[in-house]
Design an enzyme around this catalytic site. Sequence first.
Site, mmCIF file in Angstrom:
data_model
loop_
_atom_site.group_PDB
_atom_site.id
_atom_site.type_symbol
_atom_site.label_atom_id
_atom_site.label_comp_id
_atom_site.label_asym_id
_atom_site.label_seq_id
_atom_site.Cartn_x
_atom_site.Cartn_y
_atom_site.Cartn_z
ATOM 1 N N ASP A 82 0.830 -1.215 0.000
ATOM 2 C CA ASP A 82 0.000 0.000 0.000
ATOM 3 C C ASP A 82 0.866 1.267 0.000
ATOM 4 O O ASP A 82 2.066 1.215 0.315
ATOM 5 C CB ASP A 82 -0.894 -0.038 1.252
ATOM 6 C CG ASP A 82 -2.270 0.550 1.008
ATOM 7 O OD1 ASP A 82 -2.405 1.367 0.083
ATOM 8 O OD2 ASP A 82 -3.200 0.201 1.762
ATOM 9 N N ASP A 90 -10.608 1.537 -4.008
ATOM 10 C CA ASP A 90 -11.183 1.147 -2.720
ATOM 11 C C ASP A 90 -12.693 1.045 -2.818
ATOM 12 O O ASP A 90 -13.345 0.668 -1.844
ATOM 13 C CB ASP A 90 -10.802 2.164 -1.639
ATOM 14 C CG ASP A 90 -9.500 1.802 -0.954
ATOM 15 O OD1 ASP A 90 -8.956 0.729 -1.244
ATOM 16 O OD2 ASP A 90 -9.024 2.593 -0.116
HETATM 17 C C1 DGJ Z 1 -6.037 1.465 1.726
HETATM 18 C C2 DGJ Z 1 -6.329 0.299 0.837
HETATM 19 O O1 DGJ Z 1 -6.714 0.738 -0.422
HETATM 20 C C3 DGJ Z 1 -7.359 -0.593 1.487
HETATM 21 O O2 DGJ Z 1 -7.728 -1.623 0.628
HETATM 22 C C4 DGJ Z 1 -6.790 -1.112 2.769
HETATM 23 O O3 DGJ Z 1 -5.704 -1.956 2.502
HETATM 24 C C5 DGJ Z 1 -6.371 0.046 3.655
HETATM 25 N N1 DGJ Z 1 -5.516 0.983 2.965
HETATM 26 C C6 DGJ Z 1 -5.675 -0.441 4.872
HETATM 27 O O4 DGJ Z 1 -5.229 0.584 5.651
#
Ligand code: DGJ
Length: 703
Positions: A450, A507
């Site tokens: 991430d 997301d």
């Molecule tokens: C942002 C990501 O896009 C999510 O899928 C998740 O992994 C969160 N971060 C976790 O903090």
Amino acid sequence: MPKDSAQDNTTYRTWRLDDPRQTLVLASRRDRLPEVVYWGAVLPADEDLSAIAAAHVIDVTGGMLDENPDLSISPEATRTFPGQPGLILRSHDGTPLLPKFCFESAKDEAGTLELRFTDAGNGLHLIASYATDPHTRVITTAAVLESDTPVHLHWLAAPVLPAPQFSDEMIDVSGRWCGEFQLNRTAWSPGMRYRENRTGRTGHEHFPGLIVPCRGATNTQGEAYAFHYGWSGGHKMIAEELPDGRRQIQFGHASRMEWHPSTRFATAPLYITYSSDGLNGCAVAFQRHLRDRILTPANDAPRPVHYNCWEAVYFDHKLPVLKDIATRAADLGAERFVLDDGWFGRRDDDTTSLSDWEVDPRKYPDGLGPLIEHVRGLGMGFGIWFEPEMINPDSDIHRAHPDWALGSEDQILGRQQKALNMALPEVRDFIYDRMAAILSEHAIDYIKWDHNRVLPMPDANQTRGSYALIDRLRAAFPHVEIESCASGGGRIDFGILKRTQRVWLSDSNDALERLKMQRNAALFLPMTVTGSHVGPRVCHTSGRTLDISFRAWVAAQRHMGFEMDPRELTEHEATVLREVTRWWKANRDWLLTADILGLDSTDPAIIAEQHMADDKQRFVVFAGKATTSAQIAPRPLRLTRLDPEAHYEVTLANKDAVPALSRGPLILKDGPVVLSGTYLMSHGVTLPWSFPESMWVLEGKRL
Ligand code: DGJ
């Protein structure tokens, strides 16, 4: 005319690049930097390139210079170029340098071309390279600047290209968190469209891509030119119409990203393609190039169905709950369990612990072993979340090494965190050691990597540092796949995808939003890299409630996974999910190498695409109904790229989903129908009436 006696205005040095679909011709006169004098449909092998170059010259009239300055591969201010130059730099002491390059050498062999030009006065050398690819039809081009003494770089464009005159608009890509891959159409007009991403990562806002359709081009027909800059640190794009009407396209790193003087600078690769069969021609070229040339898969196993626990538990990790969820996910058909954020440090929310990459003993008193063994016992692989380039001020590592953070102390935080300074070898070593310890001690085959904030300032060294860390980890753990995530789709580009195998597109697990996003992203991305999960019944980021069938089929359009809490599923929902997952597994072998083609729907409510098998023997059409149609009955949907002479058996794969309000005697409701390619492409297929937020899945087999 001898190719090398290029000293007068009518004598040219010429080079041509060909693949089965396009020809690109470069011509240089009087030893100057060459211009792209032709880029389009394949020219006859015996075309006189000097004639092409001469025919390319435009007229001069009142109010113009006596000769039109070259729109070269790096337009030069010293040649009175009336637009943006391709190179801006200063000497070590800050004096602006105005380069004027002269031909030095050319290496032209087997589909690759390297041109070297020198500015002897300033001690500069510009090297432009081009590589064709007969299979993917993408030309990869890049520029390198070398200097005899260190210089400051402000801007270096990858080899510059002309944009077509027979085009009224350009399409580029913007977005936001939970709304990636939005297409913008901007009309050509004098002046420029300038997009510069100074966030230090690829960004939701600025996917580095551009499509220039010629007039009348659609998904399936017409001409289009497409560009993608493969770099994760933020790019700059210039699409400029000069006062004389000529148009240029420039791509490079965002300007002033190089903080230190140097004797060598390089652009990232710029991937370009010309299509004579619509936007799909560009999309297929990029999809194949990424899949077959850029990706470095960790294994040759089929893509496993994922389960990711983020939206089920967030930071609330409890071993019995996670084991229960894993058991249910496996029963639904998941093949890999991904443990998301929350397993390390004292990470109970997003305010703390980034960079404390040690298992939280409160949540996992016996380490990760028991969970991993349970998951493995269910026959699933195990993946784990990291955000390696980040640090919370509230973390042990920040307390020990505040100087490791990038940017000033009083900077604005992003998600309560700072970025680490990836240019520092000690930072990279530290992250490597912590990650390597977790990877070596456990049976982990996947990292969700991430990157949840923009950088305090753009710095190319940061991106190079991130690339170096990933490369080192990949070399040490070649069996571990990596997914590139940045609050969803904030780091998607061919640079990161050289070293990762999947992207978390967004997301947003809202299937309706995903339907549109996935369609647009397929202009550049193949199925195999595009993660798509079945989200919760009530979407956490949009509040929308969507039917399981729609959620499942939208996820099945890409690399499928689940992300809801499986404990929320009704029996009916679990059954639908199992069935769609079974369908996906049964078809993934050919789907993962299929071309994703956008269809030209006459009904704006229908967002449809056709996945065409590599051997052209089968296809599947996903026709998503995004909203209620204006007209009462469905309009036929035209398919594409079929053999007009062949016959296809067409089956509605999910005919059980026909609603009671669909009352007509539609042949597809009763079973397969055999139709010719010509019929399917010119009349189109007539689908049953359906509710909005639903999907028809149509399978076709060539007979
Ligand atoms: C942002 C990501 O896009 C999510 O899928 C998740 O992994 C969160 N971060 C976790 O903090």
